[in-house]
Design a protein around this motif. Structure first.
Motif, short mmCIF file in Angstrom:
data_model
loop_
_atom_site.label_atom_id
_atom_site.label_comp_id
_atom_site.label_asym_id
_atom_site.label_seq_id
_atom_site.Cartn_x
_atom_site.Cartn_y
_atom_site.Cartn_z
N SER A 278 -2.60 5.99 -3.64
CA SER A 278 -2.57 6.49 -2.37
C SER A 278 -1.38 5.67 -1.57
O SER A 278 -0.57 5.13 -2.12
CB SER A 278 -4.15 5.93 -1.73
N HIS A 279 -1.54 6.19 -0.23
CA HIS A 279 -0.34 5.73 0.64
C HIS A 279 -0.35 4.17 1.14
O HIS A 279 -1.40 3.56 0.88
CB HIS A 279 -0.22 6.46 1.82
N VAL B 159 -3.67 2.29 2.74
CA VAL B 159 -4.94 1.53 2.13
C VAL B 159 -5.20 0.03 2.13
O VAL B 159 -6.07 -0.66 2.03
CB VAL B 159 -5.14 2.16 0.66
N ALA C 149 -10.40 8.24 4.25
CA ALA C 149 -10.19 8.29 2.85
C ALA C 149 -10.06 6.89 2.01
O ALA C 149 -9.88 6.60 0.92
CB ALA C 149 -8.75 8.89 2.92
N THR C 150 -9.62 5.90 2.99
CA THR C 150 -9.50 4.38 2.38
C THR C 150 -10.81 4.06 1.73
O THR C 150 -10.59 3.42 0.39
CB THR C 150 -9.13 3.43 3.17
N PHE D 24 -11.24 5.77 -1.36
CA PHE D 24 -10.45 5.43 -2.49
C PHE D 24 -11.09 4.31 -3.03
O PHE D 24 -11.05 4.16 -4.53
CB PHE D 24 -9.19 4.86 -1.72
N CYS E 79 -0.80 1.40 -4.87
CA CYS E 79 -0.16 1.85 -3.52
C CYS E 79 1.27 1.17 -3.49
O CYS E 79 1.44 0.44 -4.31
CB CYS E 79 -0.83 1.59 -2.27
N PHE F 90 -4.11 10.92 -3.97
CA PHE F 90 -5.16 11.06 -2.80
C PHE F 90 -4.39 11.85 -1.64
O PHE F 90 -5.44 12.46 -0.69
CB PHE F 90 -5.39 9.55 -2.26
#
Length: 324
Positions: A81-82, A85, A92-93, A96, A114, A164
């Protein structure tokens, strides 16, 4: 003399060692045994040691994370993910970390990845999750995200990678070898929203990378919003899991609406407030509690001004972040 082979041989003989301050041109290796320390100091004086640096990094990949190396036959899954997170708390976190926890408990060997130059090892809000999380920047501090993720994938050889977000998939720019690994590309909102400001070059690049890939969207209606290069037969609609505490409420007693989300323009708080204004006019005793994290001070001001302009200051409350 083959410096690379000689140094690696010495490193393997060392009982305890640490690779420290690894750089492309200067290598400083600290080892308990003074003999190896002196030897490595001599190698660090080699003017052009790019080959040696690469060899050391590859060797470190195989041992530095040894506490997480499994000798079992578990399937290995990477969740990628970016940088958000590391600092964000919901949306979305949460998915995740929840997905990492669920897959780990399902007996997969899972690594959450990440790349962020923030000096953080993990997200404090999910510190109690029993998952293996790795900030690649702390692991490869001289490599950018593309270089770091490709090197880590090559060294660990996962069975599946789950990206993600499309932009994370694009920025990874996987090598041909790494791109042969099975992948899942996730969309956590309307798919067309992710591509609305992409350049033609970015679109062409992701088309070239989109191989051995399945796609997940939240709703069946979102399938038709995907770009044409995505084969619709490889798309699955899977909603995000939400744990619900279902109970019958006495609505005369519980006159409260709760809204939880990350706060930015794509979430549509403006529409929520305009809709709630209709409810407040009919049911002035009802309240709206909005939980979540603002990522933009300007957007937060916009929402607060709107609450004031709609005369909802006695009905709508911005609660911020909550762990409950």
């Amino acid at each position: 003399m083959d410096y690379t082979k000689s140094l690696l041989h010495c490193l393997k003989l060392a009982v305890k060692f640490e690779l420290h301050n690894l750089q492309d041109t200067i290598i400083n290796v600290r080892i308990d045994n003074q003999f190896y320390t002196n030897l490595c100091t001599q190698f660090s004086n080699i003017p052009d040691c790019k080959e040696l640096s690469d060899a050391l990094i590859e060797f470190r990949d195989n041992i530095r994370d040894s506490q997480n190396i499994s000798t079992s036959n578990k399937k290995k899954i990477f969740l990628i993910s970016h940088p958000g997170v590391l600092t964000s708390v919901g949306g979305a976190t949460k998915i995740f970390f929840d997905m990492g926890k669920t897959l780990t408990e399902a007996d997969y060997e899972v690594t959450l990845l990440c790349w962020s130059d923030l000096d953080k090892k993990a997200n404090e809000f999910y510190a109690d999750y029993n998952v293996h999380f790795l900030n690649l920047h702390r692991f490869y501090h001289n490599l950018n995200f593309e270089q770091a993720i490709n090197r880590y994938i090559k060294s660990k050889k996962p069975d599946l990678m789950i990206f993600f977000f499309p932009d994370v998939f694009l920025k990874a720019s996987l090598s041909e070898e790494n791109n042969n690994i099975s992948k899942i590309l996730m969309f956590h909102s309307r798919p067309d929203w992710y591509f609305h400001n992409w350049t033609n070059t970015q679109i062409e690049q992701i088309i070239s990378l989109y191989k051995n890939t399945y796609t997940q969207v939240l709703l069946p209606s979102y399938v038709n919003l995907l770009p044409d290069f995505i084969d619709k037969s490889t798309v699955r609609a899977i909603a995000n899991p939400v744990q619900q505490d279902i109970r019958r409420n006495n609505y005369d007693e519980h006159k409260k609406i709760i809204f939880l989300t990350r706060h930015d323009q794509c979430k549509g708080l403006e529409f929520l407030l305009m809709s709630y204004k209709i409810i407040a006019n009919k049911h002035p005793s009802w309240k709206l509690d909005i939980y979540g994290q603002f990522f933009s001070p300007e957007y937060e001001k916009t929402i607060r001004d709107m609450i004031s302009d709609l005369k909802l200051t006695k009905n709508v409350f911005l609660k911020g972040v909550t762990k409950d």
